[in-house]
Scaffold this motif. Structure first.
Motif, short mmCIF file in Angstrom:
data_model
loop_
_atom_site.label_atom_id
_atom_site.label_comp_id
_atom_site.label_asym_id
_atom_site.label_seq_id
_atom_site.Cartn_x
_atom_site.Cartn_y
_atom_site.Cartn_z
N LEU A 1 -6.69 -0.67 -10.32
CA LEU A 1 -6.27 -0.43 -9.32
C LEU A 1 -5.22 -1.33 -8.83
CD1 LEU A 1 -6.84 0.68 -6.18
CD2 LEU A 1 -8.22 -1.21 -5.72
N HIS B 1 0.43 -2.56 -3.21
CA HIS B 1 0.71 -3.44 -1.94
C HIS B 1 0.64 -4.95 -2.38
CE1 HIS B 1 0.86 -0.30 0.94
NE2 HIS B 1 -0.60 0.10 0.54
N THR C 1 -0.71 -6.69 -4.52
CA THR C 1 -1.82 -7.42 -5.02
C THR C 1 -1.92 -7.51 -6.48
OG1 THR C 1 -3.09 -5.38 -4.65
CG2 THR C 1 -3.08 -7.07 -2.97
N GLN D 1 -6.37 -4.59 -10.15
CA GLN D 1 -7.96 -4.88 -10.22
C GLN D 1 -8.47 -4.14 -11.14
OE1 GLN D 1 -9.41 -5.06 -6.20
NE2 GLN D 1 -11.30 -5.86 -6.63
N GLN E 1 -12.42 0.53 0.25
CA GLN E 1 -10.95 0.11 -0.32
C GLN E 1 -10.39 1.56 -0.52
OE1 GLN E 1 -7.98 -2.01 -0.42
NE2 GLN E 1 -7.31 0.11 -0.39
N ALA F 1 -8.18 4.60 -1.99
CA ALA F 1 -7.27 4.64 -3.09
C ALA F 1 -6.88 6.17 -3.59
CB ALA F 1 -7.81 3.99 -4.43
N VAL G 1 -3.86 1.51 -4.17
CA VAL G 1 -4.28 1.21 -2.91
C VAL G 1 -3.32 1.87 -1.62
CG1 VAL G 1 -4.32 -0.75 -1.29
CG2 VAL G 1 -4.93 -1.27 -3.53
N LYS H 1 -3.38 3.02 2.72
CA LYS H 1 -3.81 2.30 4.03
C LYS H 1 -3.81 3.67 4.88
CE LYS H 1 -2.43 -2.35 3.40
NZ LYS H 1 -1.56 -3.48 3.91
#
Length: 215
Positions: free
Chosen positions: A33, A36, A38, A41, A70, A72, A93, A95
């Protein structure tokens, strides 16, 4: 978001081909993942459920990671070329309310004018859409369209909330009369060959008469 898109994802700390094989043998898919700002993951996802969800283009998953949700977007799916088993998935990711650019499949509807065919030149269009409302497809009607009709990207009616990113002038549909293959010469040549073969097999009338008189 659709409840059916909820997927329980587990964090993973084992990497490499051997680890990936073990994960797949356990009925799961390795995934990463991104997004943004980050750190990537590393996750495992349930293979059967995700395999069904990603049948449609631009699938959005509601990942449940350690009890937190979350959203995705499925960005890339790597499959074994022979067995078509999903080997790895890349996710991004997103939003709620965020806009994303995605390739959306084009689907033709209806029948063009009798004797013509409608060629789909652009199988997808690049659109900017709301991340949680990505259209499954763009529908283009070719009903009754006559020879010579061309539909460009700018002519396509887009789903609500979508903006065209592809070039306006991209040819999407071209309606034309199929080219007739001239088989006249080929057929004549084949007929001549058949005739020659038949003549070669059967003796001429003169030869038959000579053979009879000899007897």
């Amino acid at each position: 978001m659709d409840e059916d898109n909820k997927v329980v994802a587990d964090n993973r700390d084992s990497f490499g081909k051997g680890a990936a094989r073990k994960i797949r043998a356990a009925g799961k898919i390795p995934a990463v993942l991104y997004g943004h700002g980050t750190d990537p993951q590393h996750l495992t996802l349930p293979a059967h459920q995700v395999g069904l969800l990603i049948r449609k283009a631009n699938a959005v998953l509601d990942l449940q990671i350690s009890g937190k949700s979350q959203i995705a977007l499925v960005k890339d799916v790597q499959k074994d070329p022979v067995h078509q088993v999903i080997e790895h998935i890349d996710l991004i990711v997103i939003k709620r309310g965020e806009k994303v650019q995605v390739e959306v499949p084009v689907h033709l509807e209806g029948e063009p004018f009798a004797g013509t065919i409608a060629d789909l030149d652009a199988k997808t269009l690049l659109l900017e859409v709301e991340a949680t409302h990505i259209p499954e497809r763009v529908v283009v009607s070719v009903e009754g369209l006559e020879e010579g009709t061309q539909i460009h990207a700018k002519d396509v009616e887009l789903p609500t909330g979508s903006t065209l990113i592809s070039d306006d002038e991209v040819l999407v549909v071209n309606v034309h009369v199929p080219q007739k293959v001239d088989l006249g010469e080929e057929a004549a040549a084949e007929a001549a060959e058949a005739e020659e073969a038949a003549e070669g097999e059967a003796p001429a009338e003169g030869e038959e008469a000579a053979a009879e008189s000899a007897e």
